[in-house]
Design an enzyme around this catalytic site. Structure first.
Site, PDB file in Angstrom:
ATOM      1  N   THR A  83      31.154 -27.480  18.274  1.00 15.54           N
ATOM      2  CA  THR A  83      32.526 -27.938  18.046  1.00 15.54           C
ATOM      3  C   THR A  83      33.467 -27.252  19.025  1.00 15.54           C
ATOM      4  O   THR A  83      33.170 -26.185  19.565  1.00 15.54           O
ATOM      5  CB  THR A  83      33.022 -27.594  16.633  1.00 15.54           C
ATOM      6  OG1 THR A  83      33.022 -26.160  16.479  1.00 15.54           O
ATOM      7  CG2 THR A  83      32.173 -28.229  15.568  1.00 15.54           C
ATOM      8  N   ASP A  84      34.626 -27.861  19.206  1.00 10.21           N
ATOM      9  CA  ASP A  84      35.734 -27.116  19.774  1.00 10.21           C
ATOM     10  C   ASP A  84      36.184 -26.120  18.703  1.00 10.21           C
ATOM     11  O   ASP A  84      35.834 -26.249  17.532  1.00 10.21           O
ATOM     12  CB  ASP A  84      36.866 -28.067  20.169  1.00 10.21           C
ATOM     13  CG  ASP A  84      37.770 -27.481  21.241  1.00 10.21           C
ATOM     14  OD1 ASP A  84      37.754 -26.251  21.457  1.00 10.21           O
ATOM     15  OD2 ASP A  84      38.508 -28.253  21.879  1.00 10.21           O
ATOM     16  N   TRP A  85      36.972 -25.146  19.099  1.00  9.77           N
ATOM     17  CA  TRP A  85      37.297 -24.024  18.204  1.00  9.77           C
ATOM     18  C   TRP A  85      38.100 -24.506  16.994  1.00  9.77           C
ATOM     19  O   TRP A  85      39.179 -25.061  17.137  1.00  9.77           O
ATOM     20  CB  TRP A  85      38.026 -22.956  18.990  1.00  9.77           C
ATOM     21  CG  TRP A  85      37.113 -21.925  19.584  1.00  9.77           C
ATOM     22  CD1 TRP A  85      37.291 -20.570  19.560  1.00  9.77           C
ATOM     23  CD2 TRP A  85      35.861 -22.132  20.271  1.00  9.77           C
ATOM     24  NE1 TRP A  85      36.226 -19.935  20.177  1.00  9.77           N
ATOM     25  CE2 TRP A  85      35.343 -20.866  20.620  1.00  9.77           C
ATOM     26  CE3 TRP A  85      35.123 -23.252  20.595  1.00  9.77           C
ATOM     27  CZ2 TRP A  85      34.125 -20.712  21.278  1.00  9.77           C
ATOM     28  CZ3 TRP A  85      33.909 -23.099  21.266  1.00  9.77           C
ATOM     29  CH2 TRP A  85      33.433 -21.836  21.596  1.00  9.77           C
ATOM     30  N   PHE A  86      37.504 -24.321  15.818  1.00 13.26           N
ATOM     31  CA  PHE A  86      38.070 -24.733  14.530  1.00 13.26           C
ATOM     32  C   PHE A  86      38.100 -26.255  14.375  1.00 13.26           C
ATOM     33  O   PHE A  86      38.849 -26.792  13.555  1.00 13.26           O
ATOM     34  CB  PHE A  86      39.479 -24.158  14.313  1.00 13.26           C
ATOM     35  CG  PHE A  86      39.557 -22.662  14.481  1.00 13.26           C
ATOM     36  CD1 PHE A  86      39.002 -21.811  13.552  1.00 13.26           C
ATOM     37  CD2 PHE A  86      40.182 -22.112  15.587  1.00 13.26           C
ATOM     38  CE1 PHE A  86      39.070 -20.422  13.703  1.00 13.26           C
ATOM     39  CE2 PHE A  86      40.252 -20.737  15.762  1.00 13.26           C
ATOM     40  CZ  PHE A  86      39.693 -19.891  14.819  1.00 13.26           C
ATOM     41  N   GLY A  87      37.297 -26.961  15.133  1.00 13.20           N
ATOM     42  CA  GLY A  87      37.294 -28.420  15.089  1.00 13.20           C
ATOM     43  C   GLY A  87      36.618 -28.968  13.844  1.00 13.20           C
ATOM     44  O   GLY A  87      35.651 -28.405  13.333  1.00 13.20           O
TER      45      GLY A  87
END
Length: 813
Positions: free
Chosen positions: A312-316
């Site tokens: 994932t992208d960060w906190f996605g």
């Protein structure tokens, strides 16, 4: 771990009971070291055996990152572990305590995975960013040893070179720094399409066109990964804005997705096999990308043959279990609540062990390739001097000469330069956010000119430097990663200063600077359009110098497209320098002086006016009401949606099809020499599996130079509406000496002819007559030839995926 120890102890105890007395005397309970030795080890045992030996808790931790240590923040409290961490109104999930207790191998890196030491699985380190590895340059307040990285030219500049071999060379240098600084995976390159010129992260991305995007990304990935480290191609997919990026629902047709927003990823992935793919923040047609199995498994793995892992992208995303099911193998930066949710889902049957094992398996295969697993002894001392030279060379090759009236450039006779504009003294090397790089220096334009022997008036220099120093001292400090310090207002020299410069200098240079980055999109006023101060300064300088029969050159030190049509007549020359990295001033001077003959071409269209942009009416979408009982989370943005009503007509596909005049068209760029195209030939008049176009390019000028040969294809307009033309191939000549020529060959296959037919779920090349257009830009077509396709060809059948949940009224010719 405790359960495993208990199981081993019990088994050994039973063995002792049934053994003979003498054996009992010789047996002893195993030590922890013996237990570890008895377990399978990654690299020594088959991966499936290692997975079989892992506990559920270990698996659930491996697929969730360690989190990251927030500067100045203590480890999360028990309450924060349950509720998250609130920082200035931004609520973030808690990091694992290991993020604080396990020393960072590479301080300042973006994240780490968990280790499972007993099975020989190490922790992997990933780092931003797309223009240079982003790590802490100074550690433990000790500046005697530094860890600066090279800020390479931004992606948009590299794409403007139209030279994959050059980008590969940059990638090699880039990868060597990642390797020597101890990271395992670089979080880049960014491969999103520049749908709209206001996109805040456009500088990270390559182009409005998927072919250039895919080929440049593949070259960068292959270059970086040749150094033994991995990449993470991002942001998959349709992540074309920063406004409400964590919550926006992108409503888009499947054809538009396939032909425009997925095609660049497809080209890059099939030709480079990046170690990882990063899913994006946004939703596509109602579902978060990180939770769409049809995107991450059906398309990415089943159709394209991707072999690596998805992170994932960060906190996605919002649902860890749904992400695992979708094939999103690694959740970053990660936190204990996600691991707990995964454990519970396996226990209650909502997530199968088979699916979790598949996620784990892909992570382990990545780990096996990593420098950390191979115990590479990194030096923390890459060859920054050599890499700076590569950055300088690449920057010059990607600059685009937009205007050059009366051979204003190169600066052959002019030695005394009047240098205007804040950015001349404070150049912008690259964008902000995760795309920024901690570099040791940035060469300003005044430094570059001075280094090359040009003379800049001291009075003007001192006035600008004093103004900039004073203005910066009054600026507020940067409040957050997503809130860069605003640009300084332009200094406006008075009439006396202008008169002095016009009398004493040979030529005027005015640098216009623009910056943007992660977390926000640009604005039309005072950003895409020039500020009132900039317009006034250009006019004043132009009038003063033209009154003395002297010339004005404008340098564009920008990360994204700006308006030029209203003021370009004031300038005699315009050089698009983009954001050239840490050697910016030297590279710009190389082009201005004629040391390097510019050979860059636009990979993005410059419109006459923002309202001419096909997505101007719907960018960045509309905000929606909050669900009942839900409060706004500043981190996630507001619920919103954006409909891609322009469909496949993005960039030049729109301007050429609808006959919209542009300021500078896609593929455009001048040179200090001129080229002649001749002898276009096709290998056949009828298509039979493939067709090759050959054309000869001759340097007809007096200066050595390189030319980009662009092949556009016009397809028959029968069942499917199509753009007037599409870029299907390109090549760059070698450095041609005056009167030297080179024959370029460009081959098209059936897939290059095909468009996506949603009704048939297939890529189809329709029967009829196709026209090959060889051009120096999308509008400057030099030679044409036609060929026929006798029968409609279905090149590929695909799955029924990514369907919009609402009707879309797309633009039609």
């Amino acid at each position: 771990m405790k359960k495993n120890l208990f199981a081993w102890s019990t088994l050994l105890l039973l063995a002792c009971v049934v053994s003979d007395a003498s054996a009992q005397k010789k047996s002893a309970a195993p030590t922890a070291k013996e237990l570890v030795g008895a377990a399978p080890r990654l690299g020594k045992s088959p991966v499936k055996e290692v997975i079989k030996a892992m506990t559920l808790d270990e698996k659930a931790k491996l697929v969730v990152g360690m989190g990251f240590k927030m500067p100045g923040m203590p480890p999360p409290t028990p309450k924060q572990m349950k509720e998250g961490i609130n920082i200035g109104g931004f609520k973030l999930p808690p990091s694992d305590p290991e993020a604080y207790n396990v020393p960072e191998k590479v301080p300042g890196a973006a994240g780490r995975t968990h280790a499972v030491t007993r099975l020989g699985i190490p922790s992997i380190t990933v780092s931003d960013g797309p223009a240079g590895i982003r790590i802490d340059p100074i550690r433990d307040k000790d500046s005697t040893k530094t860890y600066y990285a090279t800020a390479f030219p931004v992606g948009t500049l590299l794409a403007s070179s139209w030279d994959p071999a050059l980008v590969h060379k940059v990638g090699e240098a880039f990868g060597s720094e990642v390797h020597e600084y101890g990271a395992d995976i670089l979080l880049g390159p960014g491969v999103n399409i520049q749908r709209n010129p206001l996109g805040g992260r456009n500088f990270e991305y390559y182009s409005e066109d998927p072919l250039i995007t895919g080929r440049m990304a593949a070259a960068m990935i292959n270059g970086i990964q040749s150094q033994g480290v991995g990449t993470s191609i991002k942001h998959f997919a349709a992540n074309n804005q920063e406004t409400n990026r964590n919550s926006v629902n992108t409503i888009v047709s499947e054809r538009t997705m396939r032909e425009i927003y997925l095609k660049g990823f497809e080209i890059a992935i099939k030709t480079s096999q990046p170690w990882t793919v990063m899913s994006s923040y946004n939703k596509i047609n109602g579902t978060y990308t990180s939770q769409r199995r049809d995107l991450l498994t059906t398309i990415l793995r089943d159709e394209w043959g991707f072999k690596g892992l998805v992170m994932t992208d960060w906190f996605g995303g919002k649902d860890a279990v749904a992400q695992m099911k979708a094939g999103n193998d690694l959740l970053m930066p990660g936190g204990p609540p996600q691991s707990q949710a995964i454990v519970e889902a396996v226990k209650n049957g909502k997530l199968s062990s088979k699916q979790l094992d598949a996620n784990v398996e892909r992570i382990l295969y990545m780990v096996l390739k990593s420098p950390e697993f191979k115990k590479y002894k990194f030096s923390s001392a890459p060859n920054l001097k050599k890499d700076a030279g590569i950055a300088r060379m690449a920057a010059a090759q990607g600059m685009v000469l937009l205007k050059n009236d009366d051979i204003t450039l190169p600066l052959k006779k002019a030695r005394n330069v009047a240098l205007f504009g804040n950015a001349s003294y404070d150049l912008i090397a690259g964008g902000t956010g995760s795309g920024d790089v901690h570099k040791a220096y940035t060469i300003s334009l005044i430094q570059g000119l001075t280094n090359a022997g040009y003379v800049v008036n001291d009075n003007l220099k001192n006035a600008y430097e004093a103004y900039i120093k004073d203005a910066k001292s009054k600026q507020p400090k940067q409040r957050s990663f997503f809130d860069p310090v605003p640009a300084l207002r332009q200094m406006i020299p008075n009439r006396e200063q202008l008169a002095e410069q016009a009398n004493t200098a040979d030529i005027a240079i005015f640098t216009i600077g623009r910056n943007a980055g992660e977390g926000a999109d640009r604005k039309v006023e005072d950003d895409f359009n020039l500020t009132a101060d900039e317009k006034l300064l250009i006019k004043n300088v132009s009038d003063a110098f033209h009154a003395k029969s002297k010339k004005l050159v404008v340098v564009l030190n920008i990360g994204g497209v700006i308006e030029v049509a209203s003021w370009r007549d004031e300038a005699d020359g315009i050089l698009l320098a983009w954001q050239p990295g840490l050697e910016a001033g030297n590279a710009i001077t190389d082009v201005l002086s004629g040391k390097i003959n510019p050979s860059g071409k636009l990979a993005i269209t410059f419109p006459v006016d923002y309202k001419d942009v096909p997505s101007a009416k719907n960018f960045p979408g509309k905000e929606l009401p909050l669900p009942a009982g839900e409060a706004t989370n500043p981190t996630m943005g507001k619920p919103s949606e954006v409909t891609y009503e322009e469909g496949i007509y993005v960039g030049y596909r729109y301007y050429t099809t609808f006959d919209i005049k542009t300021a500078y068209p896609f593929g455009y760029g001048l040179s200090y020499t001129n080229f002649k195209y001749k002898d276009l030939k096709l290998s056949s008049k009828t298509f039979n599996g493939s067709i090759t176009a050959t054309v000869t390019v001759a340097n007809n000028g007096n200066v050595a130079g390189r030319e980009v040969v662009e092949l556009y294809l016009s397809a028959p307009q029968k069942g499917l509406p199509k753009p007037e033309e599409e870029l299907k191939a390109f090549a760059k000549t070698k450095l041609l000496q005056p009167k030297e020529s080179q024959t370029i060959s460009l081959t098209l296959n059936a897939k290059d002819l095909a468009s996506f037919d949603t009704a048939k779920l297939a890529w189809v090349a329709e029967a009829g007559t196709y026209e090959v257009k060889i051009g120096a830009s999308s509008t400057d077509i030099k030679k044409t030839k036609k060929f026929d396709v006798a029968k409609t060809i279905v090149t590929e059948r695909v799955h029924n995926v990514l369907q919009p949940q609402v009707s879309i009224t797309e633009l039609k010719k």
